[in-house]
Design a protein around this motif. Structure first.
Motif, PDB file in Angstrom:
ATOM      1  N   ALA B  92       0.524  -0.498   0.022  1.00  0.00           N
ATOM      2  CA  ALA B  92       0.182   0.046  -0.249  1.00  0.00           C
ATOM      3  C   ALA B  92       0.809   1.447  -0.084  1.00  0.00           C
ATOM      4  N   ARG B  93       0.200   1.835  -1.459  1.00  0.00           N
ATOM      5  CA  ARG B  93       1.432   3.164  -1.409  1.00  0.00           C
ATOM      6  C   ARG B  93       1.027   4.117  -0.329  1.00  0.00           C
ATOM      7  N   PHE B  94      -0.891   4.296  -0.422  1.00  0.00           N
ATOM      8  CA  PHE B  94      -2.037   5.113   0.600  1.00  0.00           C
ATOM      9  C   PHE B  94      -1.532   4.614   2.275  1.00  0.00           C
ATOM     10  N   ARG B  95      -1.365   5.050   3.277  1.00  0.00           N
ATOM     11  CA  ARG B  95      -1.542   4.597   4.425  1.00  0.00           C
ATOM     12  C   ARG B  95      -2.677   5.912   4.828  1.00  0.00           C
ATOM     13  N   VAL B  96      -3.224   4.922   6.182  1.00  0.00           N
ATOM     14  CA  VAL B  96      -3.569   5.969   6.881  1.00  0.00           C
ATOM     15  C   VAL B  96      -2.682   6.145   8.412  1.00  0.00           C
ATOM     16  N   ARG B  97      -2.490   7.213   9.114  1.00  0.00           N
ATOM     17  CA  ARG B  97      -2.612   7.095  10.411  1.00  0.00           C
ATOM     18  C   ARG B  97      -2.998   7.718  11.453  1.00  0.00           C
ATOM     19  N   THR B  98      -3.281   7.884  12.778  1.00  0.00           N
ATOM     20  CA  THR B  98      -4.407   7.514  13.572  1.00  0.00           C
ATOM     21  C   THR B  98      -4.181   8.492  14.757  1.00  0.00           C
ATOM     22  N   LYS B  99      -4.513   9.321  14.315  1.00  0.00           N
ATOM     23  CA  LYS B  99      -4.029  10.599  15.564  1.00  0.00           C
ATOM     24  C   LYS B  99      -5.326  10.695  16.388  1.00  0.00           C
ATOM     25  N   GLN B 100      -5.032  11.408  17.958  1.00  0.00           N
ATOM     26  CA  GLN B 100      -6.013  11.143  19.139  1.00  0.00           C
ATOM     27  C   GLN B 100      -6.458  12.633  19.016  1.00  0.00           C
ATOM     28  N   GLU B 101      -7.194  13.548  19.387  1.00  0.00           N
ATOM     29  CA  GLU B 101      -8.203  14.605  19.608  1.00  0.00           C
ATOM     30  C   GLU B 101      -8.623  14.328  21.255  1.00  0.00           C
ATOM     31  N   ASN B 102      -8.579  15.501  21.454  1.00  0.00           N
ATOM     32  CA  ASN B 102      -9.464  15.105  22.533  1.00  0.00           C
ATOM     33  C   ASN B 102     -10.790  16.539  23.299  1.00  0.00           C
ATOM     34  N   VAL B 103     -11.730  15.713  23.097  1.00  0.00           N
ATOM     35  CA  VAL B 103     -13.411  16.444  22.950  1.00  0.00           C
ATOM     36  C   VAL B 103     -13.729  16.901  24.192  1.00  0.00           C
ATOM     37  N   SER B 104     -13.399  17.088  25.497  1.00  0.00           N
ATOM     38  CA  SER B 104     -13.659  17.063  26.759  1.00  0.00           C
ATOM     39  C   SER B 104     -13.825  15.782  27.302  1.00  0.00           C
ATOM     40  N   GLY B 105     -12.576  15.707  27.387  1.00  0.00           N
ATOM     41  CA  GLY B 105     -11.963  14.251  28.156  1.00  0.00           C
ATOM     42  C   GLY B 105     -12.425  13.156  27.598  1.00  0.00           C
ATOM     43  N   VAL B 106     -13.212  13.379  25.801  1.00  0.00           N
ATOM     44  CA  VAL B 106     -12.981  11.900  25.073  1.00  0.00           C
ATOM     45  C   VAL B 106     -12.091  12.007  24.034  1.00  0.00           C
ATOM     46  N   LEU B 107     -11.314  10.582  24.163  1.00  0.00           N
ATOM     47  CA  LEU B 107     -10.363  10.852  23.345  1.00  0.00           C
ATOM     48  C   LEU B 107     -11.117  10.077  21.424  1.00  0.00           C
ATOM     49  N   LEU B 108     -10.811  11.389  20.271  1.00  0.00           N
ATOM     50  CA  LEU B 108     -11.084  10.926  19.282  1.00  0.00           C
ATOM     51  C   LEU B 108     -10.419  10.232  18.095  1.00  0.00           C
ATOM     52  N   PRO B 109     -10.621   9.359  17.819  1.00  0.00           N
ATOM     53  CA  PRO B 109      -9.371   9.380  16.727  1.00  0.00           C
ATOM     54  C   PRO B 109      -9.442   9.639  15.478  1.00  0.00           C
ATOM     55  N   THR B 110      -7.864  10.089  15.347  1.00  0.00           N
ATOM     56  CA  THR B 110      -9.001  10.989  13.165  1.00  0.00           C
ATOM     57  C   THR B 110      -7.971  10.139  12.869  1.00  0.00           C
ATOM     58  N   PHE B 111      -8.030  10.121  10.875  1.00  0.00           N
ATOM     59  CA  PHE B 111      -7.265   9.531  10.615  1.00  0.00           C
ATOM     60  C   PHE B 111      -6.665  10.474  10.318  1.00  0.00           C
ATOM     61  N   GLU B 112      -5.511  10.191   9.449  1.00  0.00           N
ATOM     62  CA  GLU B 112      -4.407  10.940   8.535  1.00  0.00           C
ATOM     63  C   GLU B 112      -4.125  10.237   7.141  1.00  0.00           C
ATOM     64  N   SER B 113      -4.487  11.158   6.192  1.00  0.00           N
ATOM     65  CA  SER B 113      -4.238   9.847   4.957  1.00  0.00           C
ATOM     66  C   SER B 113      -2.103  10.172   5.444  1.00  0.00           C
ATOM     67  N   TYR B 114      -1.204   9.149   4.519  1.00  0.00           N
ATOM     68  CA  TYR B 114      -0.032   9.661   3.714  1.00  0.00           C
ATOM     69  C   TYR B 114       0.240   8.658   3.423  1.00  0.00           C
ATOM     70  N   THR B 115       1.210   9.383   2.339  1.00  0.00           N
ATOM     71  CA  THR B 115       1.761   8.110   1.649  1.00  0.00           C
ATOM     72  C   THR B 115       3.311   7.936   1.727  1.00  0.00           C
ATOM     73  N   GLN B 116       2.621   6.835   1.227  1.00  0.00           N
ATOM     74  CA  GLN B 116       4.688   5.645   1.870  1.00  0.00           C
ATOM     75  C   GLN B 116       5.529   6.178   0.865  1.00  0.00           C
ATOM     76  N   GLU B 117       6.512   6.185   0.657  1.00  0.00           N
ATOM     77  CA  GLU B 117       7.173   6.797  -0.030  1.00  0.00           C
ATOM     78  C   GLU B 117       7.761   5.264  -0.722  1.00  0.00           C
ATOM     79  N   GLY B 118       7.801   5.769  -1.426  1.00  0.00           N
ATOM     80  CA  GLY B 118       8.600   4.293  -3.063  1.00  0.00           C
ATOM     81  C   GLY B 118       8.400   3.694  -3.146  1.00  0.00           C
ATOM     82  N   VAL B 119       7.135   3.105  -2.748  1.00  0.00           N
ATOM     83  CA  VAL B 119       6.639   2.155  -3.462  1.00  0.00           C
ATOM     84  C   VAL B 119       5.775   2.711  -4.157  1.00  0.00           C
ATOM     85  N   ASN B 120       5.956   2.003  -5.460  1.00  0.00           N
ATOM     86  CA  ASN B 120       4.970   2.346  -6.347  1.00  0.00           C
ATOM     87  C   ASN B 120       4.554   0.846  -6.963  1.00  0.00           C
ATOM     88  N   ASP B 121       3.139   0.608  -7.383  1.00  0.00           N
ATOM     89  CA  ASP B 121       3.801  -0.812  -8.228  1.00  0.00           C
ATOM     90  C   ASP B 121       2.570  -0.181  -9.375  1.00  0.00           C
TER      91      ASP B 121
END
Lengths: 364, 267, 124
Positions: B92-121
């Motif tokens: 996979a060249r296109f992947r996501v990583r998950t980050k957290q965001e704190n809303v009133s003490g609730v941890l909400l995950p947010t996906f963030e897309s990134y490109t894996q360098e050097g992978v080109n099928d």
């Protein structure tokens, strides 16, 4: 001289093809087509040329169904021609199918490499590239067996031999394999029409040489452009260039050294036609680059489109010549373009992208 | 209402009364805090739902454009590339990583897309023809997938928030309708029990003091009788008068103490 | 909400269940991933008219329950329609199941599991 005896064997086929040619869509038909609101309207407009095959389609069929029905018709017509052709004309038609065979074999190689059930792939094979022994290739379970069966069973053996070993099939990218085969095929075809006693010195040689040269150049240019930014080395790239054509040998050499779009533009500048293409899409002025390649110029014509346009023009001109099976080749290209055009128009209508609908190539 | 929730099983003592009062105070503070949290989350939630609605509509358009670019590819390549693409996909060249965001003490995950360098099928796909269209199509689809990933974050946040809000609201309701009434009930119960005890004690003391008064009165009467007897006897024997006077002195002291005790208990 | 970091830290892939065109396009975008052999698994499933519903079901379960490396599952809406009960029943936040339109089936917000909930919350 050739006119004297050609019609004994080839006259019927040529006559049929000229008949087929008349059913190709004209600019008038196309302008009717782009007015359509639904796929059903398109179907209706196509009734004169495709009515028989499209009639059984469900209302508002998908564009892929539409395209496959039209291809079926093309295949049926071509098969009829093959059945009628004799002697060197038959050989010529056979040569035409080799290109599709290469695609099919590439498909099977891909499947075998990934250990898929290749039998499922048979229905994905292009019907024109079908040959009787194709199913035999599905028996092969590993790439070495497949390689041996290809050598024994297929007409393409000559293209494998000498340039590809079974290890190559395993290690090289399938696109490199495919393009190597295609290069060998083009060279062989070119050789065939130039040396075969029935064709050398006839209109066939004239027109086909020109068309094949163009095809060779187009491939060389495309391969060069598309290889930028990939792992394909210059040396490997050079091996994929067909060794004839207007660019060969100086242009090819320059192409093999080109590192960017400007390099390609410089390499092809010796040939007026190609230079005009590059100028038209704005690639020869430094502003090109990969972005320009991707986005294309404002009027929506890409280099690829211009190449297609040129191919169509050449195919159209073939019909001005007589006593040659090259008209079959030309008709085939025109018909394929027509199917692409219709698919494009249908796609634009189905997806409501009318602003791009005019982006097809109308020949007549 | 309050009768239905019952009370906690405690001994009605002063100590547990103190405990209950603290508990009630705590529950009230907790209630108002949770209520505020729930409001903050709901606000966020509404915001997200609105954005999901918009993003879903947008996705429809984006995907259509992407599908159209694929149509361009099949136009240029003039054939089916699907199978080849499927088979040449490896990394996979296109992947996501998950980050957290704190809303009133609730941890909400947010996906963030990134490109894996050097992978080109698919670098060489369409080498012979159509490579440029494929390149363009890849870019279009990559953009479309970015939109999808964004939507996926929203949707995940939506699901988590939905769940969290439910939990928080349940807690708010539990505090409001169960814990607070029950604590109040318990306090009431303890108070009434304590009052009851007080009354019992008062009555008992009253009883005791009454008895004591009776005893004192009886003793007084006895002393009086004794004095009279002594007075009568004094006429006969004046020497014996000294000792009964001493008895009277003692009895008076006891009486005074008893009275004081009584007063103390009452206040 | 007990979503520990471990449950999604290794989730980095997208998966797709779709018709050939959708899958091809998404693979072109670079989401395709095949795990190391042996037992290599693909993170996409091509569904055509011949594909059994049970196969779709199985893939859906595989992507949502068994595999722990998938963050987002994209599924064509008309295919989700075929296994609607599973899609509706799936309420976990991970992986996020996203219904996408396909070329031949434009997007219909009325059918979307999540959007249905959104609408319901707004009382529409």
């Amino acid at each position: 001289m050739e006119g004297l005896f050609f019609n004994i064997n080839g006259g019927y086929v040529e006559g049929i093809v000229r008949g087929y040619r008349n059913s190709l869509l004209t600019g008038q038909n196309y302008s009717n087509l782009i007015q359509c609101e639904t796929i059903d309207d398109v179907k209706l407009q196509l009734a004169p040329s495709y009515g028989d095959v499209l009639a059984s389609l469900s209302p508002n069929p998908s564009t892929s169904d539409l395209a496959s029905r039209m291809t079926d018709k093309l295949v049926a017509e071509f098969k009829y021609l093959v059945a009628q052709a004799t002697g060197s004309s038959a050989k010529f038609l056979e040569y035409m199918t080799y290109g599709y065979m290469i695609d099919n074999i590439a498909l099977l190689i891909t499947g075998t490499l990934h250990e898929r059930d290749t039998r499922e792939l048979l229905e994905r094979c292009h019907p024109l590239g079908w040959f009787e022994t194709l199913p035999v290739l599905c028996v092969a379970t590993n790439i070495e067996e497949l390689y041996n069966s290809v050598l024994i069973e297929t007409p393409l053996a000559a293209y494998f031999k000498g340039s590809l070993s079974h290890q190559d099939l395993d290690e090289l990218n399938i696109e490199i394999v495919r393009n190597t085969l295609y290069k060998n095929y083009l060279e062989d075809f070119y050789n065939f029409i130039n040396t075969h006693p029935d064709f050398s010195g006839t209109p066939t040689q004239d027109v086909m040489a020109e068309i094949l040269q163009f095809e060779a150049d187009r491939r060389a240019i495309n391969i060069t452009l598309n290889s930028f930014g990939t792992e394909l080395s210059k040396l490997e790239r050079r091996k994929l260039y067909p060794e004839f054509g207007k660019l060969y040998p100086e242009g090819s050499l320059m192409l093999s050294r080109a590192e960017d779009v400007e390099g390609v533009a410089l390499a092809v500048s010796a040939v007026a036609d190609y230079k005009a293409f590059f100028d038209a899409v704005g690639m020869s002025q430094g502003g090109g680059g990969l972005g320009g390649m991707g986005g294309g110029p404002a009027d929506g014509k890409s280099l690829e489109d211009l190449f297609y346009q040129k191919e169509m023009d050449m195919s159209k001109l073939v019909f001005t010549r007589q006593f040659t099976p090259a008209v079959v080749y030309a008709w085939m290209k025109l018909k394929e373009q027509e199917i692409r055009n219709i698919t494009w128009i249908a796609e634009c209508i189905a997806q409501n992208q009318k602003e791009r609908i005019g982006n097809f190539i109308s020949v007549f | 209402m309050s009768g239905a929730v019952g009370r906690e099983a405690v001994f009605p003592t002063r100590q547990s009364l103190g405990l209950m009062k603290n508990k009630l105070k705590g529950a009230e503070i907790g209630h108002s805090l949770l209520k505020r949290k729930s409001e903050a989350l709901t606000k966020r939630f509404r915001d997200i739902t609105r954005r999901i609605d918009e993003a879903k509509q947008k996705m429809g358009r984006v995907m259509q454009i992407a599908a159209f670019s694929l149509a361009e590819v099949s136009y240029a390549v003039g054939g089916d590339i699907g199978y080849q693409i499927q088979e040449s996909a490896k990394q996979a060249r296109f992947r996501v990583r998950t980050k957290q965001e704190n809303v009133s003490g609730v941890l909400l995950p947010t996906f963030e897309s990134y490109t894996q360098e050097g992978v080109n099928d698919f670098g060489l796909t369409g080498l012979g023809k159509g490579g440029q269209q494929i390149q363009r199509c890849r870019e279009t689809y990559a953009r479309a997938v970015e939109t999808l990933v964004e939507l996926a974050s929203l949707q995940t946040a939506f699901l988590i928030l939905d769940e969290v809000i439910k939990v928080v609201n349940r807690r708010v309701n539990a505090i409001e309708h169960v814990i607070i009434p029950r604590t109040e009930n318990t306090i009431k119960y303890i108070n009434s029990e304590l009052d009851e005890l007080d009354r019992e004690e008062f009555y008992r003391l009253k009883k005791v003091s009454g008895k004591k008064q009776r005893d004192v009165a009886a003793a007084d009467a006895e002393i009086l009788a004794a004095r009279q007897k002594a007075a009568e006897e004094q006429g006969k024997n004046p020497k014996a008068a000294a000792s009964p006077a001493l008895f009277v002195e003692e009895a008076d002291t006891v009486d005074v103490l008893g009275d004081q005790e009584d007063n103390d208990v009452i206040f | 909400m007990a979503v520990s970091a471990a449950t999604y830290k290794e989730r980095q892939f997208l998966a797709v269940i779709g018709d050939e065109d959708s899958v091809t396009g998404l693979l072109l975008a670079g989401i395709g991933h095949v795990t190391e052999p042996p037992g290599s698994q693909r993170n996409f499933l091509v569904v055509d008219s011949k594909t059994e519903t049970s196969e779709i079901e199985q893939a859906f379960q595989n992507f949502t329950q068994e595999r722990k490396d998938i963050a987002v599952l994209l599924i064509n809406q008309h295919i989700a329609e075929r296994i609607r009960h599973s899609v509706d029943a799936f309420a976990d936040p991970f992986p996020a199941v996203l219904e996408i339109p396909s070329k031949d089936h434009p997007y219909d917000p009325e059918k979307d599991s999540v959007l249905k909930r959104v609408r319901r919350l707004f009382g529409e």
